[in-house]
Design a protein around this motif. Sequence first.
Motif, PDB file in Angstrom:
ATOM      1  N   VAL A   1       0.827  -1.194   0.000  1.00 49.27           N
ATOM      2  CA  VAL A   1       0.000   0.000   0.000  1.00 49.27           C
ATOM      3  C   VAL A   1       0.871   1.257   0.000  1.00 49.27           C
ATOM      4  O   VAL A   1       0.538   2.254  -0.630  1.00 49.27           O
ATOM      5  CB  VAL A   1      -0.950  -0.005   1.218  1.00 49.27           C
ATOM      6  N   LYS A   2       2.016   1.221   0.680  1.00 46.08           N
ATOM      7  CA  LYS A   2       2.895   2.393   0.728  1.00 46.08           C
ATOM      8  C   LYS A   2       3.462   2.745  -0.644  1.00 46.08           C
ATOM      9  O   LYS A   2       3.904   3.876  -0.856  1.00 46.08           O
ATOM     10  CB  LYS A   2       4.031   2.182   1.725  1.00 46.08           C
ATOM     11  N   ASP A   3       3.463   1.778  -1.586  1.00 45.03           N
ATOM     12  CA  ASP A   3       3.929   2.045  -2.945  1.00 45.03           C
ATOM     13  C   ASP A   3       2.793   2.471  -3.868  1.00 45.03           C
ATOM     14  O   ASP A   3       3.053   2.943  -4.975  1.00 45.03           O
ATOM     15  CB  ASP A   3       4.612   0.799  -3.530  1.00 45.03           C
ATOM     16  N   LEU A   4       1.563   2.298  -3.422  1.00 48.48           N
ATOM     17  CA  LEU A   4       0.410   2.637  -4.252  1.00 48.48           C
ATOM     18  C   LEU A   4      -0.271   3.933  -3.844  1.00 48.48           C
ATOM     19  O   LEU A   4      -0.919   4.578  -4.680  1.00 48.48           O
ATOM     20  CB  LEU A   4      -0.632   1.508  -4.189  1.00 48.48           C
ATOM     21  N   ALA A   5      -0.141   4.318  -2.578  1.00 48.64           N
ATOM     22  CA  ALA A   5      -0.923   5.451  -2.081  1.00 48.64           C
ATOM     23  C   ALA A   5      -0.130   6.241  -1.054  1.00 48.64           C
ATOM     24  O   ALA A   5       0.877   5.774  -0.504  1.00 48.64           O
ATOM     25  CB  ALA A   5      -2.231   4.952  -1.465  1.00 48.64           C
ATOM     26  N   THR A   6      -0.612   7.447  -0.821  1.00 45.93           N
ATOM     27  CA  THR A   6      -0.054   8.315   0.216  1.00 45.93           C
ATOM     28  C   THR A   6      -1.171   8.733   1.164  1.00 45.93           C
ATOM     29  O   THR A   6      -2.352   8.697   0.817  1.00 45.93           O
ATOM     30  CB  THR A   6       0.604   9.576  -0.383  1.00 45.93           C
ATOM     31  N   LEU A   7      -0.770   9.149   2.345  1.00 41.15           N
ATOM     32  CA  LEU A   7      -1.729   9.568   3.359  1.00 41.15           C
ATOM     33  C   LEU A   7      -2.111  11.025   3.125  1.00 41.15           C
ATOM     34  O   LEU A   7      -1.236  11.892   2.992  1.00 41.15           O
ATOM     35  CB  LEU A   7      -1.122   9.387   4.747  1.00 41.15           C
ATOM     36  N   ALA A   8      -3.392  11.299   3.052  1.00 43.61           N
ATOM     37  CA  ALA A   8      -3.861  12.662   2.811  1.00 43.61           C
ATOM     38  C   ALA A   8      -3.380  13.597   3.916  1.00 43.61           C
ATOM     39  O   ALA A   8      -3.479  13.274   5.097  1.00 43.61           O
ATOM     40  CB  ALA A   8      -5.389  12.683   2.724  1.00 43.61           C
ATOM     41  N   GLY A   9      -2.850  14.739   3.531  1.00 44.31           N
ATOM     42  CA  GLY A   9      -2.370  15.730   4.491  1.00 44.31           C
ATOM     43  C   GLY A   9      -0.923  15.569   4.885  1.00 44.31           C
ATOM     44  O   GLY A   9      -0.329  16.497   5.433  1.00 44.31           O
ATOM     45  N   VAL A  10      -0.328  14.398   4.628  1.00 47.18           N
ATOM     46  CA  VAL A  10       1.081  14.174   4.948  1.00 47.18           C
ATOM     47  C   VAL A  10       1.883  14.511   3.691  1.00 47.18           C
ATOM     48  O   VAL A  10       1.980  13.706   2.757  1.00 47.18           O
ATOM     49  CB  VAL A  10       1.340  12.723   5.394  1.00 47.18           C
ATOM     50  N   ARG A  11       2.448  15.692   3.638  1.00 48.51           N
ATOM     51  CA  ARG A  11       3.100  16.194   2.440  1.00 48.51           C
ATOM     52  C   ARG A  11       4.222  17.139   2.811  1.00 48.51           C
ATOM     53  O   ARG A  11       4.317  17.624   3.953  1.00 48.51           O
ATOM     54  CB  ARG A  11       2.101  16.952   1.580  1.00 48.51           C
ATOM     55  N   SER A  12       5.097  17.388   1.851  1.00 46.04           N
ATOM     56  CA  SER A  12       6.178  18.349   2.056  1.00 46.04           C
ATOM     57  C   SER A  12       5.701  19.741   1.642  1.00 46.04           C
ATOM     58  O   SER A  12       4.683  19.886   0.953  1.00 46.04           O
ATOM     59  CB  SER A  12       7.412  17.946   1.240  1.00 46.04           C
ATOM     60  N   ASN A  13       6.441  20.747   2.049  1.00 46.49           N
ATOM     61  CA  ASN A  13       6.116  22.134   1.717  1.00 46.49           C
ATOM     62  C   ASN A  13       7.352  22.822   1.146  1.00 46.49           C
ATOM     63  O   ASN A  13       8.477  22.582   1.602  1.00 46.49           O
ATOM     64  CB  ASN A  13       5.637  22.891   2.962  1.00 46.49           C
ATOM     65  N   GLN A  14       7.128  23.674   0.150  1.00 49.95           N
ATOM     66  CA  GLN A  14       8.226  24.369  -0.505  1.00 49.95           C
ATOM     67  C   GLN A  14       8.595  25.643   0.261  1.00 49.95           C
ATOM     68  O   GLN A  14       7.713  26.375   0.709  1.00 49.95           O
ATOM     69  CB  GLN A  14       7.871  24.727  -1.950  1.00 49.95           C
ATOM     70  N   LEU A  15       9.893  25.871   0.381  1.00 50.08           N
ATOM     71  CA  LEU A  15      10.408  27.076   1.017  1.00 50.08           C
ATOM     72  C   LEU A  15      11.326  27.800   0.040  1.00 50.08           C
ATOM     73  O   LEU A  15      11.991  27.170  -0.790  1.00 50.08           O
ATOM     74  CB  LEU A  15      11.189  26.737   2.292  1.00 50.08           C
ATOM     75  N   VAL A  16      11.375  29.123   0.138  1.00 55.32           N
ATOM     76  CA  VAL A  16      12.243  29.911  -0.738  1.00 55.32           C
ATOM     77  C   VAL A  16      12.728  31.136   0.022  1.00 55.32           C
ATOM     78  O   VAL A  16      12.053  31.635   0.930  1.00 55.32           O
ATOM     79  CB  VAL A  16      11.493  30.327  -2.025  1.00 55.32           C
ATOM     80  N   GLY A  17      13.909  31.585  -0.336  1.00 57.37           N
ATOM     81  CA  GLY A  17      14.484  32.762   0.303  1.00 57.37           C
ATOM     82  C   GLY A  17      15.468  33.455  -0.624  1.00 57.37           C
ATOM     83  O   GLY A  17      15.854  32.918  -1.669  1.00 57.37           O
ATOM     84  N   TYR A  18      15.856  34.657  -0.233  1.00 58.00           N
ATOM     85  CA  TYR A  18      16.821  35.458  -0.995  1.00 58.00           C
ATOM     86  C   TYR A  18      18.014  35.746  -0.102  1.00 58.00           C
ATOM     87  O   TYR A  18      17.860  36.152   1.052  1.00 58.00           O
ATOM     88  CB  TYR A  18      16.187  36.765  -1.464  1.00 58.00           C
ATOM     89  N   GLY A  19      19.231  35.514  -0.618  1.00 60.11           N
ATOM     90  CA  GLY A  19      20.417  35.726   0.200  1.00 60.11           C
ATOM     91  C   GLY A  19      21.628  36.116  -0.622  1.00 60.11           C
ATOM     92  O   GLY A  19      21.540  36.371  -1.832  1.00 60.11           O
ATOM     93  N   LEU A  20      22.766  36.144   0.064  1.00 59.73           N
ATOM     94  CA  LEU A  20      24.035  36.523  -0.558  1.00 59.73           C
ATOM     95  C   LEU A  20      25.062  35.418  -0.338  1.00 59.73           C
ATOM     96  O   LEU A  20      25.159  34.854   0.752  1.00 59.73           O
ATOM     97  CB  LEU A  20      24.563  37.836   0.034  1.00 59.73           C
ATOM     98  N   VAL A  21      25.817  35.133  -1.391  1.00 64.04           N
ATOM     99  CA  VAL A  21      26.946  34.215  -1.310  1.00 64.04           C
ATOM    100  C   VAL A  21      28.221  35.047  -1.401  1.00 64.04           C
ATOM    101  O   VAL A  21      28.385  35.838  -2.331  1.00 64.04           O
ATOM    102  CB  VAL A  21      26.905  33.168  -2.442  1.00 64.04           C
ATOM    103  N   VAL A  22      29.103  34.880  -0.443  1.00 69.35           N
ATOM    104  CA  VAL A  22      30.335  35.666  -0.399  1.00 69.35           C
ATOM    105  C   VAL A  22      31.540  34.739  -0.509  1.00 69.35           C
ATOM    106  O   VAL A  22      31.415  33.519  -0.435  1.00 69.35           O
ATOM    107  CB  VAL A  22      30.406  36.488   0.911  1.00 69.35           C
TER     108      VAL A  22
END
Length: 372
Positions: A31-52
């Motif tokens: 079942v773990k290969d056929l379906a996922t649990l509703a609401g159990v998901r990842s979330n995207q994050l984004v930011g702006y920064g500087l590399v020195v």
Amino acid sequence: MNATRIRTALIATLAALAVVAAGSPARAERVKDLATLAGVRSNQLVGYGLVVGLDGTGDSQAPFAKQSMTNMLTQLGVTIPAGTNFQLKNVAAVSVSAQLPPFVKLGQTIDITVSSIGDSKSLRGGALLMTPLKGADGKVYAVAQGNLVVGGFAAFGNDGSKITTNIPSVGRIPNGATVEREVESPFARGDSLTLNLHTADFTTAKRLSDAINRTIGAGSARALDGASVKVSAPRDPSQRVSFISLLENLEVDPGDAPAKVIINSRTGTVVIGSHVRVAPAAVSHGSLTVTISEDQKVSQPAPLAAGTTAVAPQSNINVTEGEGRMFLFQPGITLDEIVRAVNQVGAAPSDLVAILEALKEVGALRAELEVI
């Protein structure tokens, strides 16, 4: 479903799982290969920064990089005189992105990807300064900082020549961000859970609900539609974890995929499903090649003749028609026979596409033809 019934079902399931696994067909999947649990998901994050710390490969024309550097130095107590024009060849403005996994806790770390958004040529050897990462709601969920790992390499010469390997303007920092805010999960709420199939299929949804009812108890699960199955679950979080562990290790025989032929119009790739059938049809396919070549002929007048030398173009047209042998498709022909018949006439992928489209037009192809 009360707590006593749940505990009894959990104990019974341990024994039932061994029986199910032993008697499952070879095609059965977890079942773990056929379906996922509703609401159990990842979330995207984004930011702006500087590399020195770059070796002269930073931004040279990006005004926002200079503005960001000025703002940062001001916050750190460094006063920049008005009108100062400084070149930041060792600084690059970047975007930082990450995936916030489900159930991640405060203080845990996640991987981040750093990408140049200015004219920086390479981020190799740079270090990302402290960068807040925000979610779609504008709240800060993690803070990133660290030294970049860049797989690409670029070298530039004074004459404009350069050598580039992979992409040097993108890098990663393993465990480069620390989680500062948790995302609330609906996992522990309510008295039921919903399993969402990766591929919607009514047959698979019914078989999944039947397998759960046989193992946990009649009425424990019901299919909501072709993609979702609702399952009664215990309210206690610790029991719920054990309950899901049992469910995801159940094995279910998924429904067969519909008969479909996929054609990639850009690469010429053709994928034919195992249930594709062809009605009786005779096919003859041959290639027609037209070649046009241009030759320049020199027209030279006879001696003492009143004329001038001229260049006259001459066109040669050659038409070649390939050998188009006919082959016959019998009723209910299978995928293996389709491939064998096409290979016998030496059809290229583009020829196969033309044959399949023609079969679909005459109604002999018993499958959905999809062009992507």
